[in-house]
Design an enzyme around this catalytic site. Sequence first.
Site, PDB file in Angstrom:
ATOM      1  N   LYS A 115      51.007  22.605  71.651  1.00 12.12           N
ATOM      2  CA  LYS A 115      52.051  23.506  72.140  1.00 12.12           C
ATOM      3  C   LYS A 115      53.406  23.240  71.493  1.00 12.12           C
ATOM      4  O   LYS A 115      54.414  23.805  71.909  1.00 12.12           O
ATOM      5  CB  LYS A 115      52.174  23.356  73.665  1.00 12.12           C
ATOM      6  N   PRO A 165      52.912  29.725  78.159  1.00 12.85           N
ATOM      7  CA  PRO A 165      52.542  29.469  76.769  1.00 12.85           C
ATOM      8  C   PRO A 165      51.548  28.327  76.609  1.00 12.85           C
ATOM      9  O   PRO A 165      51.776  27.219  77.075  1.00 12.85           O
ATOM     10  CB  PRO A 165      53.882  29.130  76.101  1.00 12.85           C
ATOM     11  N   GLU A 166      50.452  28.651  75.957  1.00 14.12           N
ATOM     12  CA  GLU A 166      49.468  27.653  75.565  1.00 14.12           C
ATOM     13  C   GLU A 166      49.249  27.821  74.065  1.00 14.12           C
ATOM     14  O   GLU A 166      50.050  28.482  73.392  1.00 14.12           O
ATOM     15  CB  GLU A 166      48.189  27.811  76.388  1.00 14.12           C
ATOM     16  N   ARG A 224      47.016  22.481  89.962  1.00 13.11           N
ATOM     17  CA  ARG A 224      46.951  23.720  89.186  1.00 13.11           C
ATOM     18  C   ARG A 224      45.792  24.562  89.694  1.00 13.11           C
ATOM     19  O   ARG A 224      44.751  24.046  90.115  1.00 13.11           O
ATOM     20  CB  ARG A 224      46.739  23.425  87.690  1.00 13.11           C
ATOM     21  N   ARG A 262      63.308  30.167  82.710  1.00 10.94           N
ATOM     22  CA  ARG A 262      63.310  29.058  83.655  1.00 10.94           C
ATOM     23  C   ARG A 262      63.878  27.756  83.098  1.00 10.94           C
ATOM     24  O   ARG A 262      63.919  26.746  83.799  1.00 10.94           O
ATOM     25  CB  ARG A 262      61.883  28.828  84.177  1.00 10.94           C
TER      26      ARG A 262
END
Length: 276
Positions: free
Chosen positions: A61, A2-3, A266, A117
């Site tokens: 976010k 999610p961004e 990343r 998660r």
Amino acid sequence: MPELPEVEIAARNLRAWTAGRRLVRVEADPKARYVFRPSTPATFARKVAGARFGPIRRIGKQLLVVLERDGAPLGLLAHLGMTGKWVRRAAGEAPPRFSRARFALDDGAVLHFSDLRLFGRLRLVPGARFEEVPEVAALGPDPLEAGIDGTRLAEALARSRLPVKVRIMDQAILPGVGNIQASEALFRARIDPRRRASSLAPREVKALAGAVLASVKESIAREEGPEISYVEEPGSENPFLVYAREGERCPRCRRDVLRRVVQAQRSTFFCPRCQR
């Protein structure tokens, strides 16, 4: 993951699902204590039960949900983490597999905060004073809500020795822009993600600002629906231009293949020909 686009869709869905609605029952998974920190699942469920939904805002976010209970405002700060989702189920319908919190509404529907998660978060904010929460106070102007100030962005880049990809993921500069949107925007702007942020010329900063907004808006238009989906989920399609497409032919030049490098732990994806 999610961004800004995924969280914006979640915000729009929540507004539609909760307008004028009241919570009649709340259940919080006792095995998901980390999601409700610093509260406990039982305390969280008790404090929000019976509340009525008010305004819902997104910044970066973060989801800022205002509840009203016993005539006083109560804030709910929601962060989707890595795999979080808000989903709606009709009365009697089976819950999603990883439901961590269940919000029964007075229209019979049930909202679930689903999180595989367990990196998501549901935090109570007394008085809905979100500005006092450090992670909210640290955010810069939201790109979608406030636009991107080119002068401010240029100043932030000019004083940094970091690679531009790493710099634009700073939530104090462009809240909501994460690994995917950063890679996509730099590809659209034809900027090498490895370049030092301070090396960008004014025209490149302008192109980057436009590319960020274009990528975000296209992602929202493409993914908007009753439930968000993530590219990493089994069976999901990859809708992005370069993200997670290492080794594929560049969609712009068609002459070179996309490469992957690691920046700040990343993955970054880019075309070495288009993004020189």
